[in-house]
Design a protein around this motif. Sequence first.
Motif, PDB file in Angstrom:
ATOM      1  N   MET A 190      -0.006   9.344  -9.668  1.00  0.00           N
ATOM      2  CA  MET A 190      -0.686   7.993  -9.846  1.00  0.00           C
ATOM      3  C   MET A 190      -0.696   7.228  -8.207  1.00  0.00           C
ATOM      4  SD  MET A 190       1.232   6.487 -13.316  1.00  0.00           S
ATOM      5  CE  MET A 190       0.122   5.333 -13.403  1.00  0.00           C
ATOM      6  N   ASP A 191      -0.129   8.113  -7.345  1.00  0.00           N
ATOM      7  CA  ASP A 191      -0.305   7.402  -6.137  1.00  0.00           C
ATOM      8  C   ASP A 191       0.686   5.925  -6.104  1.00  0.00           C
ATOM      9  OD1 ASP A 191      -0.507   7.365  -3.318  1.00  0.00           O
ATOM     10  OD2 ASP A 191      -2.561   6.386  -3.205  1.00  0.00           O
ATOM     11  N   TRP A 192       1.659   5.733  -6.793  1.00  0.00           N
ATOM     12  CA  TRP A 192       2.226   4.718  -7.080  1.00  0.00           C
ATOM     13  C   TRP A 192       3.673   4.567  -6.605  1.00  0.00           C
ATOM     14  CZ3 TRP A 192       2.542   1.743 -12.498  1.00  0.00           C
ATOM     15  CH2 TRP A 192       2.910   0.716 -12.469  1.00  0.00           C
ATOM     16  N   PRO A 193       4.154   4.663  -5.443  1.00  0.00           N
ATOM     17  CA  PRO A 193       5.453   4.765  -5.196  1.00  0.00           C
ATOM     18  C   PRO A 193       6.178   3.595  -5.340  1.00  0.00           C
ATOM     19  CG  PRO A 193       4.221   4.281  -3.069  1.00  0.00           C
ATOM     20  CD  PRO A 193       3.098   4.437  -4.362  1.00  0.00           C
ATOM     21  N   LEU A 194       7.413   3.318  -5.578  1.00  0.00           N
ATOM     22  CA  LEU A 194       8.158   2.156  -5.862  1.00  0.00           C
ATOM     23  C   LEU A 194       9.467   2.328  -5.224  1.00  0.00           C
ATOM     24  CD1 LEU A 194       7.640   1.653  -9.764  1.00  0.00           C
ATOM     25  CD2 LEU A 194       6.575   0.438  -7.837  1.00  0.00           C
ATOM     26  N   ILE A 195      10.117   1.349  -5.008  1.00  0.00           N
ATOM     27  CA  ILE A 195      11.614   1.303  -4.520  1.00  0.00           C
ATOM     28  C   ILE A 195      12.439   1.085  -5.601  1.00  0.00           C
ATOM     29  CG2 ILE A 195      13.550   0.182  -3.202  1.00  0.00           C
ATOM     30  CD1 ILE A 195      11.326  -0.528  -1.159  1.00  0.00           C
TER      31      ILE A 195
ATOM     32  N   THR B  93       0.819  -1.216  -0.053  1.00  0.00           N
ATOM     33  CA  THR B  93      -0.187  -0.090  -0.062  1.00  0.00           C
ATOM     34  C   THR B  93       0.848   1.249  -0.002  1.00  0.00           C
ATOM     35  OG1 THR B  93      -0.160   0.035   2.333  1.00  0.00           O
ATOM     36  CG2 THR B  93      -1.797  -1.275   1.419  1.00  0.00           C
ATOM     37  N   PRO B  94       0.310   2.256  -0.504  1.00  0.00           N
ATOM     38  CA  PRO B  94       1.144   3.595  -0.353  1.00  0.00           C
ATOM     39  C   PRO B  94       1.694   3.974   0.918  1.00  0.00           C
ATOM     40  CG  PRO B  94      -0.603   3.951  -1.684  1.00  0.00           C
ATOM     41  CD  PRO B  94      -0.833   2.453  -1.224  1.00  0.00           C
ATOM     42  N   ALA B  95       0.636   3.657   2.005  1.00  0.00           N
ATOM     43  CA  ALA B  95       1.020   3.833   3.569  1.00  0.00           C
ATOM     44  C   ALA B  95       2.445   3.324   3.806  1.00  0.00           C
ATOM     45  CB  ALA B  95       0.104   3.618   4.182  1.00  0.00           C
TER      46      ALA B  95
ATOM     47  N   LYS C  95       6.063  15.533   1.842  1.00  0.00           N
ATOM     48  CA  LYS C  95       5.334  16.679   2.249  1.00  0.00           C
ATOM     49  C   LYS C  95       4.610  17.177   0.772  1.00  0.00           C
ATOM     50  CE  LYS C  95       5.884  17.003   6.692  1.00  0.00           C
ATOM     51  NZ  LYS C  95       4.663  16.594   7.735  1.00  0.00           N
ATOM     52  N   LEU C  96       5.354  17.158  -0.281  1.00  0.00           N
ATOM     53  CA  LEU C  96       4.684  17.675  -1.614  1.00  0.00           C
ATOM     54  C   LEU C  96       3.520  16.768  -2.416  1.00  0.00           C
ATOM     55  CD1 LEU C  96       8.169  19.088  -3.163  1.00  0.00           C
ATOM     56  CD2 LEU C  96       6.618  20.440  -1.473  1.00  0.00           C
ATOM     57  N   ILE C  97       4.074  15.308  -2.056  1.00  0.00           N
ATOM     58  CA  ILE C  97       3.025  14.556  -2.955  1.00  0.00           C
ATOM     59  C   ILE C  97       1.615  14.823  -2.649  1.00  0.00           C
ATOM     60  CG2 ILE C  97       2.227  12.147  -2.875  1.00  0.00           C
ATOM     61  CD1 ILE C  97       5.309  11.486  -2.485  1.00  0.00           C
ATOM     62  N   PRO C  98       1.149  15.165  -1.183  1.00  0.00           N
ATOM     63  CA  PRO C  98      -0.352  15.447  -1.164  1.00  0.00           C
ATOM     64  C   PRO C  98      -0.813  16.803  -1.925  1.00  0.00           C
ATOM     65  CG  PRO C  98       0.880  15.501   1.097  1.00  0.00           C
ATOM     66  CD  PRO C  98       1.719  14.899  -0.030  1.00  0.00           C
ATOM     67  N   LEU C  99       0.112  17.652  -1.778  1.00  0.00           N
ATOM     68  CA  LEU C  99      -0.102  18.929  -2.421  1.00  0.00           C
ATOM     69  C   LEU C  99      -0.429  18.860  -3.874  1.00  0.00           C
ATOM     70  CD1 LEU C  99       2.651  21.415  -0.584  1.00  0.00           C
ATOM     71  CD2 LEU C  99       0.153  21.047   0.303  1.00  0.00           C
TER      72      LEU C  99
ATOM     73  N   TRP D 198      -6.810   4.288 -12.859  1.00  0.00           N
ATOM     74  CA  TRP D 198      -6.796   2.915 -12.029  1.00  0.00           C
ATOM     75  C   TRP D 198      -5.763   2.999 -10.860  1.00  0.00           C
ATOM     76  CZ3 TRP D 198      -9.987  -1.228 -13.588  1.00  0.00           C
ATOM     77  CH2 TRP D 198      -9.732  -2.391 -12.812  1.00  0.00           C
ATOM     78  N   SER D 199      -4.674   3.527 -11.144  1.00  0.00           N
ATOM     79  CA  SER D 199      -3.659   3.503 -10.067  1.00  0.00           C
ATOM     80  C   SER D 199      -4.202   4.014  -9.088  1.00  0.00           C
ATOM     81  CB  SER D 199      -2.256   4.066 -10.604  1.00  0.00           C
ATOM     82  OG  SER D 199      -1.208   4.107  -9.709  1.00  0.00           O
ATOM     83  N   VAL D 200      -4.679   5.398  -8.967  1.00  0.00           N
ATOM     84  CA  VAL D 200      -5.226   6.076  -7.988  1.00  0.00           C
ATOM     85  C   VAL D 200      -6.269   5.432  -7.237  1.00  0.00           C
ATOM     86  CG1 VAL D 200      -6.482   8.359  -7.602  1.00  0.00           C
ATOM     87  CG2 VAL D 200      -4.533   8.298  -8.870  1.00  0.00           C
ATOM     88  N   GLU D 201      -7.265   5.008  -7.989  1.00  0.00           N
ATOM     89  CA  GLU D 201      -8.517   4.359  -7.436  1.00  0.00           C
ATOM     90  C   GLU D 201      -8.273   2.939  -6.839  1.00  0.00           C
ATOM     91  OE1 GLU D 201     -11.410   4.305 -10.351  1.00  0.00           O
ATOM     92  OE2 GLU D 201     -11.687   6.509 -10.211  1.00  0.00           O
TER      93      GLU D 201
END
Length: 348
Positions: free
Chosen positions: A301-306, A16-18, A85-89, A107-110
């Motif tokens: 896209m709210d899709w973070p990766l390492i 999850t993004p969290a 901090k910038l991501i939600p803005l 799709w990535s966001v939802e």
Amino acid sequence: MRLNLELQIDEYSLVTPALMKRHAATSDEIVDADELRTRTAQLALVLDLANQAFVRHKSAGLTVDRLAGRLHKLRRQVAPAVWQKLIPLAQQHPVAQYLIQDPFTRWSVEKPRGYSGDASLLDIYYKHPVAEEIVASSTSLGRQIYAYTSEAASSVAGRERRDILTRTVDETARRVEKAQVLAIACGHLREAERSEALAKQQLQRWVGLDQDPVSVTTVNHDFAGTAVEALHGSVRGILRRAYSLGTFDLVYASGLYDYLPRAIGARLLQRAMELVKPGGEFLFANFSDEITTDGYMETFMDWPLILRSADDMWGIINAAIGKGSFEAQVYYGSNRNIVYGRVRKGDL
């Protein structure tokens, strides 16, 4: 709409993004207030420029390309804690109303299946026939943006990764009679659709393991009557040796390491090599730190990766295999957006 699934979220398997944000920024990182103000203003300018371009009906592809490039540059300039901090803005900016019309971004966001990077998302950038209706139902602007996002270097690399998996399976089948293959976090196993070895019944078995029950059901339906069998299972289960899987001539994890911290990645590699027969191989892939769509993916896209470099991949391999009888190589895909690690177990 979110599917009504009873998913037990395993942070090693369905990310999850969290959980990714927890990996990206530790609690002891201090955000510099002056830098945050400066970077917030810089981000606002980037987003306003993109928003104005959409309002003026400028080229959607060019607008998103410039936006992605500017977000990439900003992400590389700022401290990780400030970037978080910038991501939600960015996500709350009016320009998001345009970007969300892209079926890939939407799709990535939802997250209809409850987590980032699900198998249906991959189908969208694979341009698989099952995703045609999703794309067709989008707005005209959404399809124009999709024409860009689906051809971005990271998407092209993702389709190449699928083809590399197919080629690796087929090479294994030529090398070993009645080869056995294991795909960890298999998704919809789209690489199997292109496999000559599977079509010619040259495989003894091709096991797909996934924690998402929808993916397991899809694979078993699509490949009924073949050597393919999908099983419900997690990375945690593999690490705990919870499954009697047997051994394989090829084990691979194609999209999983993008979410695994280094220590877990090394442990998984160790366990995977226990599942590999003498002379067999383990292949794993990771989006590289050279991609330029990282800022767009993490914000809109709210899709973070390492993301990892070749050195990072070697770090995982060296931490996992020690002085055992193994041969290893690390290499990039054709556009360097994905980096691969390949480990071969020595013959007895």
